[in-house]
Write a protein that holds these residues in place. Structure first.
Motif, short mmCIF file in Angstrom:
data_model
loop_
_atom_site.label_atom_id
_atom_site.label_comp_id
_atom_site.label_asym_id
_atom_site.label_seq_id
_atom_site.Cartn_x
_atom_site.Cartn_y
_atom_site.Cartn_z
N LEU A 3 0.85 -1.19 0.00
CA LEU A 3 0.00 0.00 0.00
C LEU A 3 0.89 1.24 0.00
O LEU A 3 1.71 1.43 0.89
N SER A 6 -3.38 5.69 1.35
CA SER A 6 -4.83 5.56 1.44
C SER A 6 -5.40 6.92 1.78
O SER A 6 -4.92 7.58 2.70
N GLU A 87 -4.96 3.63 -2.66
CA GLU A 87 -6.36 3.42 -2.31
C GLU A 87 -7.01 4.77 -2.01
O GLU A 87 -6.42 5.61 -1.33
N LEU A 103 -9.29 1.46 -6.11
CA LEU A 103 -8.02 0.78 -5.90
C LEU A 103 -7.21 0.87 -7.18
O LEU A 103 -7.59 0.30 -8.20
#
Length: 172
Positions: A3, A6, A87, A103
């Protein structure tokens, strides 16, 4: 895939109380020295990574390759490697849901210098989208100026500029 970031759009106050759906997309990162293959969109006055939503049943890499070919005319796509996932939760402006959980799976790859014909969708043509090889520093500066000064910017410019800065710090 790791990741990268976000984010939640500032208009979204509580993710627990909204209806949401997930949209999976891919983004292609193609560098040649300090030049990067991007899409310039006249409507939003910004640069973005080539990519888009996956088709039903399509895997991530096949989707990235398809989108890259369609939007840029890239040829001989190879050396595909995972870069990371961005994200975001953004407002959705259709009646069926309140929020889209976006995403964006990002991959690095190599392509030929010369691009072929594009197969842009109608709205992409209407928005004035075109592929360009551009110096990454110039693209970042351009997007930063658009963020600061333009009222016609789209919601994706923050994601795209974040990713461009991360690409620059990672590879250059």
């Amino acid at each position: 895939m790791k990741l990268l970031k976000s984010t939640i759009h500032p208009e979204i106050e509580n993710l627990e109380t909204v209806s949401k759906f997930t949209r999976k997309a891919t983004r292609a990162i193609t560098l040649k020295g300090e030049n990067i293959l991007l899409l310039y969109t006249d409507r939003y006055h910004d640069y973005s990574l080539p990519g888009g939503g996956l088709d039903e049943g399509e895997d991530l890499i096949s989707g990235m390759i398809r989108e890259l070919k369609e939007e840029t005319g890239a040829k001989n796509i190879s050396n595909v490697e995972a870069f990371g996932l961005y994200e975001e939760f953004r407002p959705w402006y259709k009646e069926d849901f309140d929020v889209v959980h976006m995403l964006s799976y990002c991959f690095t790859c190599t392509v030929d210098d010369e691009l072929g014909s594009t197969k842009l969708e109608h709205y992409e043509v209407s928005n004035g989208m075109k592929p360009v090889w551009i110096n990454i520093h110039e693209a970042i500066s351009h997007n930063e100026k658009t963020i600061a000064e333009s009222d016609k910017k789209g919601m994706s410019i923050e994601r795209e500029t974040y990713l461009l800065r991360l690409i620059r710090s990672t590879f250059l």
